[in-house]
Design an enzyme around this catalytic site. Sequence first.
Site, PDB file in Angstrom:
ATOM      1  N   HIS A  89     -26.037 -15.910  50.477  1.00 40.10           N
ATOM      2  CA  HIS A  89     -25.174 -14.834  49.990  1.00 40.10           C
ATOM      3  C   HIS A  89     -25.267 -13.585  50.846  1.00 40.10           C
ATOM      4  CE1 HIS A  89     -23.819 -11.755  46.993  1.00 40.10           C
ATOM      5  NE2 HIS A  89     -23.073 -12.740  46.511  1.00 40.10           N
ATOM      6  N   ASN A 143     -18.126 -10.487  38.225  1.00 38.88           N
ATOM      7  CA  ASN A 143     -17.288 -11.692  38.232  1.00 38.88           C
ATOM      8  C   ASN A 143     -17.155 -12.352  36.863  1.00 38.88           C
ATOM      9  OD1 ASN A 143     -17.248 -11.342  41.012  1.00 38.88           O
ATOM     10  ND2 ASN A 143     -18.891 -12.805  41.373  1.00 38.88           N
ATOM     11  N   SER A 159     -18.371  -9.923  45.176  1.00 45.53           N
ATOM     12  CA  SER A 159     -19.380  -9.808  46.229  1.00 45.53           C
ATOM     13  C   SER A 159     -18.758  -9.865  47.612  1.00 45.53           C
ATOM     14  CB  SER A 159     -20.394 -10.957  46.118  1.00 45.53           C
ATOM     15  OG  SER A 159     -21.380 -10.685  45.165  1.00 45.53           O
ATOM     16  N   ALA A 193     -22.545  -0.880  39.265  1.00 47.34           N
ATOM     17  CA  ALA A 193     -21.243  -0.406  39.751  1.00 47.34           C
ATOM     18  C   ALA A 193     -20.516   0.458  38.727  1.00 47.34           C
ATOM     19  CB  ALA A 193     -20.357  -1.586  40.141  1.00 47.34           C
ATOM     20  N   ASP A 212     -29.188  -7.326  49.703  1.00 46.21           N
ATOM     21  CA  ASP A 212     -28.773  -8.621  49.170  1.00 46.21           C
ATOM     22  C   ASP A 212     -29.932  -9.611  49.262  1.00 46.21           C
ATOM     23  OD1 ASP A 212     -26.953 -11.106  48.799  1.00 46.21           O
ATOM     24  OD2 ASP A 212     -25.538  -9.444  48.678  1.00 46.21           O
ATOM     25  N   ASP A 241     -24.206 -16.462  65.786  1.00 49.16           N
ATOM     26  CA  ASP A 241     -23.159 -15.441  65.932  1.00 49.16           C
ATOM     27  C   ASP A 241     -23.723 -14.046  66.161  1.00 49.16           C
ATOM     28  OD1 ASP A 241     -21.308 -17.403  65.592  1.00 49.16           O
ATOM     29  OD2 ASP A 241     -20.553 -16.704  63.651  1.00 49.16           O
TER      30      ASP A 241
END
Length: 401
Positions: free
Chosen positions: A176, A275, A351, A290, A144, A153
């Site tokens: 992203h 999308n 995504s 994909a 990505d 985190d």
Amino acid sequence: MSQPTGAESTTGRYLVLLEDKSVAAGVREMNRVAGISAATTADATTAEQLDTTDGVIFQDLGIAVVNATPDQVAQLTRAAEAPGPIAVVEAERVLQAYTAPPETGADEAAAPAVDESVFTWGLQAVGANLSSATGKGVRVAVLDTGFTVAHPDYAGRVVITQSFIQGEAVDDAHGHGTHCVGSAAGPRQPASGGPGYGVAHEAEIYAGKVLSNAGFGSDSGILAGIEWAIANGCAVVSMSLGASVQPGTPHSQIFEQAATRALAKGTLIVAAAGNESRRPGRINPVGHPANCPSILAVGAIDVQRAMGFFSCGTVDHIGQVDLVAPGVDVYSSWNKEDGGLGMHKRIQGTSMATPHVAGVAALVAQKHGARGWELWARLSQSARRLALPSTDVGAGLVQAP
């Protein structure tokens, strides 16, 4: 690299598929017929080499990316049409991070109407919060825009990173990639508070930067990331990226071969369906890459188990949705402070659904030792059937073991 201006923008370079187990012969043939001298990834290819050599051979995939004149392309194409080690020649495409705008009148930052005090609705929907599997010992590659290496985190967490974008470090200035890493394998007890959001929270993270800080990349960068993931023994590759296609557009034979060769080595590639739909009026086809038969394509649903209005679907015999996962109002890690959410953000798109599937795949891989085609089969067989067309959801909502 300039931003794409059309549905199938190209870079001016070309991808060359070499017959299986004929890489050395293919290198010689490219030189013989077109005068192209290519380096190989066996020579420790870097992102810069992709832009400074005649070509680069991805050794494990048997695929080359080449800088070629029209005459050289014609020579390579003629060689592909004849018996020999050169099989296919394709123009290299520009790809981008898949993000979807909020639905008209919707608040992108609004939380869904479910209890997310402990876990996000996405984790709950796929059953990850109830699974005894954690992904421990399983390597997951997220290809990505990179990863925010200083995110609180992930303090104390080992994250292996590599940039395939010339002139850019792996650190994620876009956001992203960090969001997708979080959904696939982020924490269950974030250091900064808030709900747990990582499906396979003990998986080993491999973050490959194949998209620039502006969110764009190329086929060759994606292939370099796939080869890197395979070389590092990643069981799953998550790719929330792609390029839109027109109905009836053939899938890439080169990415299909890359996917089948990856599966043969025990690596499953999971990619976002796209999308471009605007439901209910328009459903667009699954995008590149994909839409390849051997890449698991993921669509997006919302908290009500309805289709995301943007989620691409199966519209003809080329490309199909295989599974769906949570992809609307998804909370995960982000690259910078985002108002009251800290270094977290809610966004939507196929995504966001894709890393949920990748995370569940890591859980299944840990629990059953499944890899490659077996891993795909287990994901499909255990999916929850939904009251929606299979052309939109494939086998259904992915479920943790």
